[in-house]
Design a protein around this motif. Structure first.
Motif, PDB file in Angstrom:
ATOM      1  N   LEU A  25    -111.419  16.776  58.639  1.00  0.00           N
ATOM      2  CA  LEU A  25    -112.508  16.155  57.875  1.00  0.00           C
ATOM      3  C   LEU A  25    -112.689  16.974  56.600  1.00  0.00           C
ATOM      4  N   LYS A  26    -112.177  16.419  55.487  1.00  0.00           N
ATOM      5  CA  LYS A  26    -112.165  17.184  54.240  1.00  0.00           C
ATOM      6  C   LYS A  26    -111.946  16.239  53.065  1.00  0.00           C
ATOM      7  N   PRO A  27    -112.625  16.439  51.943  1.00  0.00           N
ATOM      8  CA  PRO A  27    -112.377  15.579  50.780  1.00  0.00           C
ATOM      9  C   PRO A  27    -110.902  15.596  50.389  1.00  0.00           C
ATOM     10  N   PHE A  28    -110.395  14.458  49.958  1.00  0.00           N
ATOM     11  CA  PHE A  28    -108.966  14.329  49.655  1.00  0.00           C
ATOM     12  C   PHE A  28    -108.498  15.353  48.627  1.00  0.00           C
ATOM     13  N   GLY A  67    -113.264  11.549  53.720  1.00  0.00           N
ATOM     14  CA  GLY A  67    -112.887  12.817  54.325  1.00  0.00           C
ATOM     15  C   GLY A  67    -111.845  12.707  55.414  1.00  0.00           C
ATOM     16  N   LEU A  68    -111.474  11.472  55.786  1.00  0.00           N
ATOM     17  CA  LEU A  68    -110.516  11.268  56.868  1.00  0.00           C
ATOM     18  C   LEU A  68    -109.194  10.683  56.359  1.00  0.00           C
ATOM     19  N   SER A  69    -108.837  11.008  55.106  1.00  0.00           N
ATOM     20  CA  SER A  69    -107.638  10.399  54.516  1.00  0.00           C
ATOM     21  C   SER A  69    -106.376  10.746  55.302  1.00  0.00           C
ATOM     22  N   ALA A  70    -106.213  12.000  55.699  1.00  0.00           N
ATOM     23  CA  ALA A  70    -105.011  12.402  56.433  1.00  0.00           C
ATOM     24  C   ALA A  70    -105.017  11.798  57.840  1.00  0.00           C
ATOM     25  N   TYR A  71    -106.130  11.909  58.519  1.00  0.00           N
ATOM     26  CA  TYR A  71    -106.220  11.421  59.904  1.00  0.00           C
ATOM     27  C   TYR A  71    -106.026   9.916  59.990  1.00  0.00           C
ATOM     28  N   SER A  72    -106.815   9.163  59.232  1.00  0.00           N
ATOM     29  CA  SER A  72    -106.765   7.702  59.352  1.00  0.00           C
ATOM     30  C   SER A  72    -105.439   7.130  58.870  1.00  0.00           C
ATOM     31  N   SER A  73    -104.861   7.701  57.818  1.00  0.00           N
ATOM     32  CA  SER A  73    -103.569   7.196  57.352  1.00  0.00           C
ATOM     33  C   SER A  73    -102.474   7.495  58.373  1.00  0.00           C
ATOM     34  N   SER A  74    -102.578   8.628  59.058  1.00  0.00           N
ATOM     35  CA  SER A  74    -101.585   8.941  60.098  1.00  0.00           C
ATOM     36  C   SER A  74    -101.703   7.974  61.261  1.00  0.00           C
ATOM     37  N   LYS A  75    -102.923   7.557  61.562  1.00  0.00           N
ATOM     38  CA  LYS A  75    -103.130   6.615  62.658  1.00  0.00           C
ATOM     39  C   LYS A  75    -102.628   5.217  62.279  1.00  0.00           C
ATOM     40  N   GLY A  76    -102.636   4.912  60.997  1.00  0.00           N
ATOM     41  CA  GLY A  76    -102.029   3.667  60.545  1.00  0.00           C
ATOM     42  C   GLY A  76    -100.518   3.721  60.652  1.00  0.00           C
ATOM     43  N   ALA A  77     -99.948   4.895  60.392  1.00  0.00           N
ATOM     44  CA  ALA A  77     -98.492   5.054  60.447  1.00  0.00           C
ATOM     45  C   ALA A  77     -97.957   4.822  61.856  1.00  0.00           C
ATOM     46  N   VAL A  78     -98.648   5.342  62.885  1.00  0.00           N
ATOM     47  CA  VAL A  78     -98.128   5.178  64.251  1.00  0.00           C
ATOM     48  C   VAL A  78     -98.288   3.743  64.748  1.00  0.00           C
ATOM     49  N   ILE A  79     -99.211   3.002  64.158  1.00  0.00           N
ATOM     50  CA  ILE A  79     -99.315   1.583  64.496  1.00  0.00           C
ATOM     51  C   ILE A  79     -98.033   0.862  64.081  1.00  0.00           C
ATOM     52  N   THR A  80     -97.615   1.079  62.834  1.00  0.00           N
ATOM     53  CA  THR A  80     -96.389   0.440  62.342  1.00  0.00           C
ATOM     54  C   THR A  80     -95.166   0.929  63.110  1.00  0.00           C
ATOM     55  N   PHE A  86    -102.278  18.237  55.004  1.00  0.00           N
ATOM     56  CA  PHE A  86    -101.917  16.835  55.206  1.00  0.00           C
ATOM     57  C   PHE A  86    -100.697  16.739  56.124  1.00  0.00           C
ATOM     58  N   GLU A  87     -99.715  17.592  55.847  1.00  0.00           N
ATOM     59  CA  GLU A  87     -98.492  17.586  56.649  1.00  0.00           C
ATOM     60  C   GLU A  87     -98.774  17.991  58.090  1.00  0.00           C
ATOM     61  N   ASN A  88     -99.672  18.946  58.292  1.00  0.00           N
ATOM     62  CA  ASN A  88     -99.993  19.399  59.648  1.00  0.00           C
ATOM     63  C   ASN A  88    -100.572  18.272  60.500  1.00  0.00           C
ATOM     64  N   ILE A  89    -101.400  17.422  59.903  1.00  0.00           N
ATOM     65  CA  ILE A  89    -101.956  16.275  60.626  1.00  0.00           C
ATOM     66  C   ILE A  89    -100.841  15.314  61.016  1.00  0.00           C
ATOM     67  N   TYR A  90     -99.927  15.068  60.087  1.00  0.00           N
ATOM     68  CA  TYR A  90     -98.813  14.151  60.361  1.00  0.00           C
ATOM     69  C   TYR A  90     -97.833  14.728  61.379  1.00  0.00           C
ATOM     70  N   LYS A  91     -97.692  16.043  61.412  1.00  0.00           N
ATOM     71  CA  LYS A  91     -96.792  16.664  62.383  1.00  0.00           C
ATOM     72  C   LYS A  91     -97.210  16.351  63.809  1.00  0.00           C
ATOM     73  N   VAL A  92     -98.494  16.326  64.050  1.00  0.00           N
ATOM     74  CA  VAL A  92     -98.997  16.009  65.392  1.00  0.00           C
ATOM     75  C   VAL A  92     -99.103  14.505  65.605  1.00  0.00           C
ATOM     76  N   ASN A  93     -99.786  13.823  64.688  1.00  0.00           N
ATOM     77  CA  ASN A  93    -100.148  12.423  64.891  1.00  0.00           C
ATOM     78  C   ASN A  93     -99.013  11.425  64.682  1.00  0.00           C
ATOM     79  N   VAL A  94     -98.013  11.804  63.908  1.00  0.00           N
ATOM     80  CA  VAL A  94     -96.899  10.881  63.618  1.00  0.00           C
ATOM     81  C   VAL A  94     -95.561  11.449  64.095  1.00  0.00           C
ATOM     82  N   PHE A  95     -95.178  12.604  63.553  1.00  0.00           N
ATOM     83  CA  PHE A  95     -93.878  13.175  63.914  1.00  0.00           C
ATOM     84  C   PHE A  95     -93.831  13.557  65.388  1.00  0.00           C
ATOM     85  N   GLY A  96     -94.946  14.056  65.924  1.00  0.00           N
ATOM     86  CA  GLY A  96     -95.003  14.395  67.342  1.00  0.00           C
ATOM     87  C   GLY A  96     -94.792  13.180  68.215  1.00  0.00           C
ATOM     88  N   VAL A  97     -95.393  12.062  67.823  1.00  0.00           N
ATOM     89  CA  VAL A  97     -95.215  10.798  68.555  1.00  0.00           C
ATOM     90  C   VAL A  97     -93.761  10.350  68.491  1.00  0.00           C
TER      91      VAL A  97
END
Length: 225
Positions: free
Chosen positions: A84-87, A140-153, A95-106
Motif C-alpha cells: 500500500l503505497k502511492p505509485f 496505493g494498490l497499483s502493484a497489488y491490483s495490477s498483479s491480480k489482474g495479470a493472474v486472471i489473464t 513493484f517487481e517484488n509484488i509480481y514475484k509472488v503474485n504472478v511469477f510465483g503462480v
C-alpha cells in the motif's frame, strides 16, 4: 481422498483451508514461508517452508510430489503479497517484488505441478476484485491490483492451453475478507466475511467447481471494498 497443494498457509484463508481439507480426510501440502503451529502434527498435512519469490525454493515441491504423491488433484494459489503505497513512491524493485509472488510465483509453481496434474484436476487462483477490469480501484494498490489482474489473464490462457488434458483453471476474485492482509490495506475496516467463512466457499469450489467452470473468473464479493 484428494491430494491438494495450497500456498499462503501461514495465516488467514490459506491456514483455514489447509485445516478444512485435512479435517475432511484429504492430503494437504501446505506451502508458506513460515509454518504455523496449528498445522504441525496433523497427519493429513505436510508443510514446506517455501518463498514463492525464489524459484529455486520450488524444487522442494517437485521433490515432495515425485517422492510422496506422484499425482496432484487440486492446486490452490492463495498466497499474495500486498503493498500500500502511492505509485510515484513505489520503486521498481518494490513493484517487481509484488509480481514475484503474485504472478511469477503462480506461474512457476504451476509449471512444476503441471506434469502431476491429470484429467479432472483443478487449479484455483485466488485473485482480487481489484484485478477485475472496470471494478472500483483504490489508490496505493497499483502493484497489488495490477498483479491480480495479470493472474486472471494467465489462468484464462492456461485453461485454453490445457483443456484437451481435462485440467481446469479457474479464478476466484475475492472482495473484502477479514484477514491480516485486509487490515494492512484498510486499517480499521471490518469486512463482512471471516477467513474461515471464505475458506468454506473456496473449499467447496475447489472440489466441485471444475465440473461447471473452466477458464472462468468468479467474483466473490458482497461488499466494496
Amino acid at each position: 481422498m484428494k491430494k491438494i497443494i495450497i500456498t499462503g498457509t501461514s495465516r488467514g484463508i490459506g491456514l483455514e483451508l489447509a485445516l478444512q481439507f485435512a479435517n475432511a480426510g484429504h492430503q494437504v501440502l501446505a506451502l508458506s514461508r513460515t509454518i504455523p503451529k496449528r498445522l504441525l502434527g496433523n497427519e493429513n498435512i505436510s508443510c514446506l517452508s517455501v518463498d514463492l519469490s525464489i524459484e529455486d525454493d520450488l524444487d522442494q515441491v517437485k521433490d515432495f510430489i515425485s517422492s510422496s504423491w506422484a499425482t496432484v488433484d487440486i492446486l490452490i494459489h492463495n498466497a499474495g503479497s500486498l503493498l500500500l503505497k502511492p505509485f510515484t513512491e513505489t520503486t521498481a524493485q518494490e513493484f517487481e517484488n509484488i509480481y514475484k509472488v503474485n504472478v511469477f510465483g503462480v506461474a512457476n509453481l504451476t509449471r512444476i505441478v503441471l506434469p502431476y496434474l491429470q484429467k479432472g484436476s483443478h487449479v484455483v487462483t485466488i485473485s482480487s476484485m481489484g484485478g477485475i477490469q472496470g471494478s472500483m480501484k483504490f489508490a496505493g494498490l497499483s502493484a497489488y491490483s495490477s498483479s491480480k489482474g495479470a493472474v486472471i489473464t494467465l489462468s484464462e490462457l492456461l485453461a485454453e492451453e490445457y483443456k484437451e488434458n481435462g485440467i481446469a483453471f479457474n479464478v476466484l476474485a475475492l472482495g473484502a475478507v477479514n484477514t491480516e492482509m485486509l487490515q494492512e490495506a484498510f486499517p480499521g475496516y471490518e469486512a463482512p466475511l471471516s477467513a474461515a467463512a471464505m475458506a468454506d466457499y473456496i473449499f467447496n469450489f475447489a472440489l466441485t467447481g471444475n465440473k461447471y467452470y473452466n477458464g472462468k473468473v468468479l467474483q466473490v464479493s458482497s461488499s466494496t471494498p
